[in-house]
Design a protein around this motif. Structure first.
Motif, PDB file in Angstrom:
ATOM      1  N   MET A 119       0.811  -1.219   0.000  1.00 12.85           N
ATOM      2  CA  MET A 119       0.000   0.000   0.000  1.00 12.85           C
ATOM      3  C   MET A 119       0.849   1.276   0.000  1.00 12.85           C
ATOM      4  O   MET A 119       0.538   2.204  -0.756  1.00 12.85           O
ATOM      5  CB  MET A 119      -0.977  -0.008   1.188  1.00 12.85           C
ATOM      6  CG  MET A 119      -1.999   1.099   1.100  1.00 12.85           C
ATOM      7  SD  MET A 119      -2.944   1.161  -0.451  1.00 12.85           S
ATOM      8  CE  MET A 119      -3.943  -0.287  -0.294  1.00 12.85           C
ATOM      9  N   PRO A 120       1.939   1.370   0.795  1.00 10.38           N
ATOM     10  CA  PRO A 120       2.747   2.602   0.726  1.00 10.38           C
ATOM     11  C   PRO A 120       3.335   2.856  -0.666  1.00 10.38           C
ATOM     12  O   PRO A 120       3.397   4.002  -1.107  1.00 10.38           O
ATOM     13  CB  PRO A 120       3.852   2.363   1.759  1.00 10.38           C
ATOM     14  CG  PRO A 120       3.297   1.355   2.697  1.00 10.38           C
ATOM     15  CD  PRO A 120       2.381   0.498   1.889  1.00 10.38           C
ATOM     16  N   VAL A 121       3.723   1.813  -1.367  1.00 11.83           N
ATOM     17  CA  VAL A 121       4.265   1.974  -2.720  1.00 11.83           C
ATOM     18  C   VAL A 121       3.165   2.442  -3.667  1.00 11.83           C
ATOM     19  O   VAL A 121       3.380   3.341  -4.486  1.00 11.83           O
ATOM     20  CB  VAL A 121       4.915   0.660  -3.221  1.00 11.83           C
ATOM     21  CG1 VAL A 121       5.303   0.771  -4.682  1.00 11.83           C
ATOM     22  CG2 VAL A 121       6.117   0.296  -2.362  1.00 11.83           C
ATOM     23  N   LEU A 122       1.979   1.865  -3.542  1.00 13.37           N
ATOM     24  CA  LEU A 122       0.872   2.254  -4.415  1.00 13.37           C
ATOM     25  C   LEU A 122       0.433   3.696  -4.147  1.00 13.37           C
ATOM     26  O   LEU A 122       0.104   4.431  -5.079  1.00 13.37           O
ATOM     27  CB  LEU A 122      -0.297   1.289  -4.248  1.00 13.37           C
ATOM     28  CG  LEU A 122      -0.024  -0.155  -4.685  1.00 13.37           C
ATOM     29  CD1 LEU A 122      -1.229  -1.030  -4.398  1.00 13.37           C
ATOM     30  CD2 LEU A 122       0.387  -0.233  -6.144  1.00 13.37           C
ATOM     31  N   LEU A 173      -4.297   1.145  -9.063  1.00 14.31           N
ATOM     32  CA  LEU A 173      -5.328   0.116  -9.019  1.00 14.31           C
ATOM     33  C   LEU A 173      -5.009  -1.051  -9.961  1.00 14.31           C
ATOM     34  O   LEU A 173      -5.249  -2.214  -9.629  1.00 14.31           O
ATOM     35  CB  LEU A 173      -6.687   0.727  -9.379  1.00 14.31           C
ATOM     36  CG  LEU A 173      -7.900  -0.180  -9.298  1.00 14.31           C
ATOM     37  CD1 LEU A 173      -8.164  -0.560  -7.849  1.00 14.31           C
ATOM     38  CD2 LEU A 173      -9.114   0.516  -9.888  1.00 14.31           C
ATOM     39  N   LEU A 174      -4.459  -0.755 -11.119  1.00 16.33           N
ATOM     40  CA  LEU A 174      -4.215  -1.785 -12.127  1.00 16.33           C
ATOM     41  C   LEU A 174      -2.788  -2.314 -12.132  1.00 16.33           C
ATOM     42  O   LEU A 174      -2.457  -3.188 -12.929  1.00 16.33           O
ATOM     43  CB  LEU A 174      -4.588  -1.246 -13.506  1.00 16.33           C
ATOM     44  CG  LEU A 174      -6.078  -0.925 -13.635  1.00 16.33           C
ATOM     45  CD1 LEU A 174      -6.360  -0.200 -14.924  1.00 16.33           C
ATOM     46  CD2 LEU A 174      -6.899  -2.191 -13.526  1.00 16.33           C
ATOM     47  N   LEU A 175      -1.944  -1.808 -11.262  1.00 18.76           N
ATOM     48  CA  LEU A 175      -0.542  -2.211 -11.253  1.00 18.76           C
ATOM     49  C   LEU A 175      -0.372  -3.680 -10.887  1.00 18.76           C
ATOM     50  O   LEU A 175       0.371  -4.413 -11.546  1.00 18.76           O
ATOM     51  CB  LEU A 175       0.252  -1.312 -10.299  1.00 18.76           C
ATOM     52  CG  LEU A 175       1.751  -1.249 -10.487  1.00 18.76           C
ATOM     53  CD1 LEU A 175       2.137  -0.971 -11.920  1.00 18.76           C
ATOM     54  CD2 LEU A 175       2.339  -0.186  -9.578  1.00 18.76           C
ATOM     55  N   ARG A 176      -1.051  -4.146  -9.853  1.00 25.02           N
ATOM     56  CA  ARG A 176      -0.918  -5.555  -9.434  1.00 25.02           C
ATOM     57  C   ARG A 176      -1.353  -6.535 -10.531  1.00 25.02           C
ATOM     58  O   ARG A 176      -0.600  -7.443 -10.875  1.00 25.02           O
ATOM     59  CB  ARG A 176      -1.709  -5.807  -8.158  1.00 25.02           C
ATOM     60  CG  ARG A 176      -1.029  -5.299  -6.927  1.00 25.02           C
ATOM     61  CD  ARG A 176      -1.806  -5.644  -5.676  1.00 25.02           C
ATOM     62  NE  ARG A 176      -1.143  -5.086  -4.517  1.00 25.02           N
ATOM     63  CZ  ARG A 176      -1.750  -4.741  -3.419  1.00 25.02           C
ATOM     64  NH1 ARG A 176      -3.052  -4.911  -3.300  1.00 25.02           N
ATOM     65  NH2 ARG A 176      -1.069  -4.232  -2.408  1.00 25.02           N
TER      66      ARG A 176
END
Length: 193
Positions: A119-122, A173-176
């Motif tokens: 979450m911190p990276v996102l 949101l779409l990175l993962r």
């Protein structure tokens, strides 16, 4: 006299991010031209729900690939939408939208963190997209104001809504899922360009 041509797997994977970036750039331009159902300024500025593509491509494949995606996407979009202005589209808009794909991976190198998508990276990705988006929109708005197309603050508001909101929400949101898809395509190895 014939030359011997040999296949080198390492050379073929070096071409993968470039080809994928160009394909993504063309797809981005087509999506921006034809898949934006919400008109902010009818016929001129649409809510670009796919504005997240250049930073997403950059984060996955590297800053040069992100730049290529954004630049090619802008040129393709402007040609398809009938808004191509040579100086604006090829220089200001193209370079600044390309920067939205190049700067996030320069500041968040996912490869060095072994693709840490915590979450911190996102959140950091979202904040970087917001700042880069504001700079891009300011430059594009200044160019449009200089050309007499839109007043500066009018362009800032509507282009900002059009591009920054989808980048800030869509990219993290779409990175993962994008990392999983790309790792599957490239047999578990992500290549950066």
């Amino acid at each position: 006299m014939s030359m011997e041509i040999s296949y080198n797997d390492k050379q073929s994977t070096a071409l993968f991010p470039i080809v994928l970036a160009v394909i993504c750039g063309v797809a981005t331009g087509v999506l921006w031209a034809y898949a934006n159902p919400i008109q902010l300024v009818p016929g001129v500025i649409q809510w670009r729900i796919f504005a997240f593509l250049p930073p997403l491509v950059g984060l996955l494949l590297g800053p040069r690939s992100g730049f290529i995606c954004g630049y090619v996407g802008t040129v393709v979009w402007s040609l398809l939408a009938g808004t191509f202005i040579p100086l604006h589209s090829l220089v200001i808009d193209g370079i600044m939208v390309g920067a939205t794909g190049a700067i996030p991976p320069l500041l968040v190198n996912l490869r060095k963190t072994n693709f840490d998508l915590s979450m911190p990276v996102l959140v950091k990705v979202a904040l970087i997209c917001a700042v880069v988006g504001i700079v891009m929109v300011a430059a594009v708005s200044a160019s449009l104001a200089y050309l007499g197309i839109f007043p500066f603050w009018y362009a800032m508001l509507y282009i900002g809504l059009s591009d920054i909101v989808p980048m800030v929400i869509g990219t993290p949101l779409l990175l993962r899922p994008a990392v999983r898809i790309l790792a599957g395509i490239s047999r578990g190895t992500l290549h950066r360009f």
